[in-house]
Design an enzyme around this catalytic site. Structure first.
Site, mmCIF file in Angstrom:
data_model
loop_
_atom_site.group_PDB
_atom_site.id
_atom_site.type_symbol
_atom_site.label_atom_id
_atom_site.label_comp_id
_atom_site.label_asym_id
_atom_site.label_seq_id
_atom_site.Cartn_x
_atom_site.Cartn_y
_atom_site.Cartn_z
ATOM 1 N N PRO A 9 43.483 1.981 48.096
ATOM 2 C CG PRO A 9 45.744 2.616 48.106
ATOM 3 C CD PRO A 9 44.840 1.462 47.844
ATOM 4 C CG ASP A 10 41.226 8.185 49.161
ATOM 5 O OD1 ASP A 10 42.418 8.192 49.512
ATOM 6 O OD2 ASP A 10 40.355 8.843 49.761
ATOM 7 C CG PHE A 11 43.583 8.996 43.490
ATOM 8 C CD1 PHE A 11 44.672 8.560 42.766
ATOM 9 C CD2 PHE A 11 42.341 8.442 43.221
ATOM 10 C CE1 PHE A 11 44.539 7.596 41.774
ATOM 11 C CE2 PHE A 11 42.183 7.477 42.234
ATOM 12 C CZ PHE A 11 43.283 7.058 41.510
ATOM 13 N NE ARG A 12 43.063 15.090 44.064
ATOM 14 C CZ ARG A 12 42.735 14.318 43.031
ATOM 15 N NH1 ARG A 12 41.860 13.337 43.179
ATOM 16 N NH2 ARG A 12 43.273 14.530 41.845
ATOM 17 C CG ASN A 39 36.724 4.343 41.316
ATOM 18 O OD1 ASN A 39 37.213 5.451 41.488
ATOM 19 N ND2 ASN A 39 35.805 3.839 42.133
ATOM 20 C CG ASP A 55 38.281 -0.174 41.101
ATOM 21 O OD1 ASP A 55 37.256 -0.277 40.397
ATOM 22 O OD2 ASP A 55 38.308 0.477 42.164
ATOM 23 C CG HIS A 111 39.215 9.403 35.178
ATOM 24 N ND1 HIS A 111 39.300 9.822 36.485
ATOM 25 C CD2 HIS A 111 38.709 10.452 34.482
ATOM 26 C CE1 HIS A 111 38.855 11.081 36.570
ATOM 27 N NE2 HIS A 111 38.473 11.475 35.381
#
Ligand code: OAD
Length: 279
Positions: free
Chosen positions: A38-41, A112, A114, A131
């Site tokens: 899933p994304d964040f927002r 990301n 991941d 990040h």
């Protein structure tokens, strides 16, 4: 006429892509959504709407350094779900790898954590993990490395195990992902100025461009450098032809509204790169 060529549609962008030598790609969570992450927002499905069980004061607290220092357990719990493994790169990642294979990729800046860029085959030097990621771990506020596997095992075993590990290392052990309140990896600041000097084409995919300083990278290319946004929502500092705020000959930004995978496929098709992308 401006001293540069306009680029106001995806087909014009595809044409420019064919001759570009220094493409920069900016990635956000949307590039990995079709992998099952899933994304964040995004309302409803985004991570920040699904953290109720952690009783956080605000959703971003789970990645906030001050909060982590007070209460690391919510992040440790969540990290069990975020830890890479079991996910495969998407068409968007394969497209970036294809640019690299064609010797057109200058750099992929990703937000990301991941590591799907690496899994798609991009060499480390082509990626800036702005990040951070789960490749390594360290003690907060100290220059002490922690074997990442030890931290993973401790988080899987539970709260007591993480407490013991922290005692053993004399501080809070944390994967080297960038929290709010922390500086970005040095590589980001070292490479960005030169990279964006050279950049002759920018592709931005699957990001809300809400988090600084990453978001401002989208403004770094020189005037006249074509920029493409592939995203479900319109975001960022762009001037698209549909905005009507620029004479068409001054437009160099293009918007593909939709999913990253569909966007890269359409772009690849228009650029004659679809067979290579699908092989
Ligand atoms: P966001 O969740 O803020 O934004 C994701 C964007 O991608 C949104 O605009 C979505 O509409 C769009 N989107 C979702 N699925 C998509 C798909 N399949 N195709 C195209 N677009 C899609 O994620 P980021 O911008 O990556 O930082 O978030 C930036 C940073 O905020 C993250 O790196 C993370 C977070 O806090 C840290 O944890 C430090």
């Amino acid at each position: 006429a401006p001293p540069y060529a306009r680029c106001s549609s995806l087909s014009e962008f595809a044409q420019r892509l064919q001759s570009a030598r220094h493409v920069i790609v900016l990635l956000g969570a949307g590039a990995s959504v079709s992998a099952g992450i899933p994304d964040f927002r995004s309302p409803g499905t985004g991570l920040y709407d699904n953290l109720a069980k952690y009783n956080l004061p605000f959703p971003e607290a789970v990645f906030d350094l001050d909060f982590f220092v007070q209460n690391p357990w919510p992040f440790y719990q969540l990290s069990r779900e975020l830890w890479p493994g079991g996910y495969s790169p998407t068409a968007a990642h394969h497209f970036v790898k294809l640019l690299h294979d064609r010797q057109q990729l200058l750099r992929c800046y990703t937000q990301n954590i991941d590591s799907l860029e690496a899994l798609a085959g991009l060499p480390k030097d082509k990626v800036v993990a702005a990040h951070g990621n789960f490749d390594s771990a360290h003690v907060v506020g100290r220059d002490v490395e922690v074997p990442i596997e030890l931290l993973r095992e401790a988080t899987l075993r539970g709260e007591d195990a993480t407490r013991e590990l922290n005692e053993q290392y004399g501080g809070l052990c944390k994967p080297s992902i960038t929290f709010f309140g922390e500086a970005l990896p040095k590589r980001f600041g070292e490479l960005a100025p030169e990279d964006f000097e050279l950049c002759d084409l920018l592709v931005v995919m699957g990001t809300s461009l809400k988090v600084q300083p990453f978001a401002c990278l989208a403004t770094f290319p020189s005037v006249g450098v074509p920029r493409l946004l592939i995203n479900r929502d319109r975001v960022g500092p762009f001037h698209f032809v549909s905005d009507g705020d620029l004479p068409i000959d001054l437009v160099t930004d293009v918007f593909f509204q939709g999913d990253c995978d569909d966007g890269v496929r359409e772009l690849a098709r228009l650029a004659g790169m679809l067979p290579a992308l699908e092989s």
